[in-house]
Enzyme design. Structure first.
Site, PDB file in Angstrom:
ATOM      1  N   SER A 251     -34.936 -15.746 -33.039  1.00 46.68           N
ATOM      2  CA  SER A 251     -35.792 -16.941 -33.111  1.00 46.68           C
ATOM      3  C   SER A 251     -36.178 -17.348 -31.698  1.00 46.68           C
ATOM      4  O   SER A 251     -35.383 -17.195 -30.757  1.00 46.68           O
ATOM      5  CB  SER A 251     -35.037 -18.098 -33.762  1.00 46.68           C
ATOM      6  OG  SER A 251     -35.784 -19.296 -33.625  1.00 46.68           O
TER       7      SER A 251
ATOM      8  N   TYR B 146     -27.972 -23.658 -33.785  1.00 47.12           N
ATOM      9  CA  TYR B 146     -28.793 -22.562 -34.332  1.00 47.12           C
ATOM     10  C   TYR B 146     -29.393 -21.731 -33.190  1.00 47.12           C
ATOM     11  O   TYR B 146     -29.366 -20.501 -33.213  1.00 47.12           O
ATOM     12  CB  TYR B 146     -29.892 -23.164 -35.204  1.00 47.12           C
ATOM     13  CG  TYR B 146     -30.968 -22.202 -35.654  1.00 47.12           C
ATOM     14  CD1 TYR B 146     -30.747 -21.305 -36.696  1.00 47.12           C
ATOM     15  CD2 TYR B 146     -32.226 -22.214 -35.049  1.00 47.12           C
ATOM     16  CE1 TYR B 146     -31.751 -20.430 -37.115  1.00 47.12           C
ATOM     17  CE2 TYR B 146     -33.232 -21.351 -35.465  1.00 47.12           C
ATOM     18  CZ  TYR B 146     -32.996 -20.461 -36.494  1.00 47.12           C
ATOM     19  OH  TYR B 146     -33.991 -19.608 -36.907  1.00 47.12           O
TER      20      TYR B 146
END
Ligand code: NAP
Length: 253
Positions: free
Chosen positions: A148, A162
């Site tokens: 990501s 995250y």
């Protein structure tokens, strides 16, 4: 792209029931792979993807399992063994949590974030290497991790946990890529930006893509298919000399 019609190797997509995983499963079926679709809770969505694979004249196997559970992953790979030769693993399953500062994060939250996003990717990569590596009698293969852009943006006041988990996925891509490069396995990653999927609703902001689109240089969110296209390329012989690469698919973000 694609594989020969006489050989139908298997691609396993974790979290293949929805979003980016779904697009990868359907795209890899188009490229000639039989597909194993892993999911954790949404059986109906997984079965719909299986129907999409069948419509592309490939076999599909749907297997429930939490990527963060070693027992579940051992069962999953046992099922893969009974289905065909694993040639591609897409380490896609991943989760976010609701927006929070680091000083608000519970231990449970941190463990879940790392268990699914990091340990899950490691467990699947481990089992895939055991099957693909020429060192273990395998015929090689490709592992594609889904990272990501959060890993490089840090996601402050939203989900630094995250972002850090995806940073670990980047490091694993580079390290494992070099570790098994001489054993017929290419390990690479795709690093999506803001992509239109259900994940934003699971993080409590269903309209996150619309809200943030103006901050993307291309002025829009991306589609799951736009991410899957890079995954498909990395899986294909067109990427035969690509190892440890992380392709950013983010509209410039
Ligand atoms: P999504 O729409 O929320 O779909 C998540 C998928 O993962 C579903 O198929 C879900 O299965 C599965 N899953 C969730 N937890 C799992 C677990 N513990 N074990 C096995 N499967 C599990 O997510 P997405 O947006 O497609 O995201 C896919 C990947 O891309 C993730 O790694 C995410 O971090 C990454 N990513 C997404 C974006 C974005 O903007 N969307 C940006 C950067 C990176 P069920 O259907 O059974 O629930």
């Amino acid at each position: 792209m694609g594989v020969s019609s006489t050989e139908k190797p298997v691609a396993l997509v974790t979290g293949g029931s929805r979003g980016i995983g779904r697009a990868c499963a359907l795209g890899l079926a188009e490229d000639g792979y039989d597909i194993v679709i892993n999911y954790v809770g949404n059986k109906q969505a997984a079965n719909e993807v299986a129907a999409g694979v069948a419509a592309r004249h490939r076999r599909a196997l749907v297997v429930q399992g939490d990527v963060g559970s070693e027992a579940d992953m051992l069962q999953l790979f046992k099922a893969v063994d009974g289905f065909g030769r694993l040639a591609v693993l897409v380490n896609n399953a991943g989760v976010v949590d609701v927006a929070a500062r680091v000083d608000e994060m519970s231990l449970e939250r941190l463990i879940r974030m790392m268990q699914i996003n990091v340990i899950g990717s490691f467990l699947c990569a481990r089992e895939a290497v055991k099957r693909m590596s020429t060192r273990h009698g395998g015929k090689g293969g490709a592992i594609i991790n889904i990272g990501s852009v959060a890993a490089i943006l840090g996601a402050p006041a939203q989900y630094v946990d995250y972002a850090a988990a995806k940073g670990a996925v980047d490091s694993m891509t580079i390290g494992l890529g070099r570790e098994v490069a001489a054993e017929g396995i290419r390990v690479n990653a795709v690093r999506p930006g803001l992509i239109e999927t259900d994940i934003h609703a699971s993080g409590g902001i269903p309209d996150r893509v619309q809200k943030l689109a103006g901050f993307v240089p291309m002025q829009r969110g991306g589609t799951a298919e736009e991410v899957a296209d890079s995954v498909r390329w990395l899986a294909s012989p067109k990427a035969s000399y690509v190892v440890g690469a992380i392709i950013t698919v983010s509209g410039g973000r």
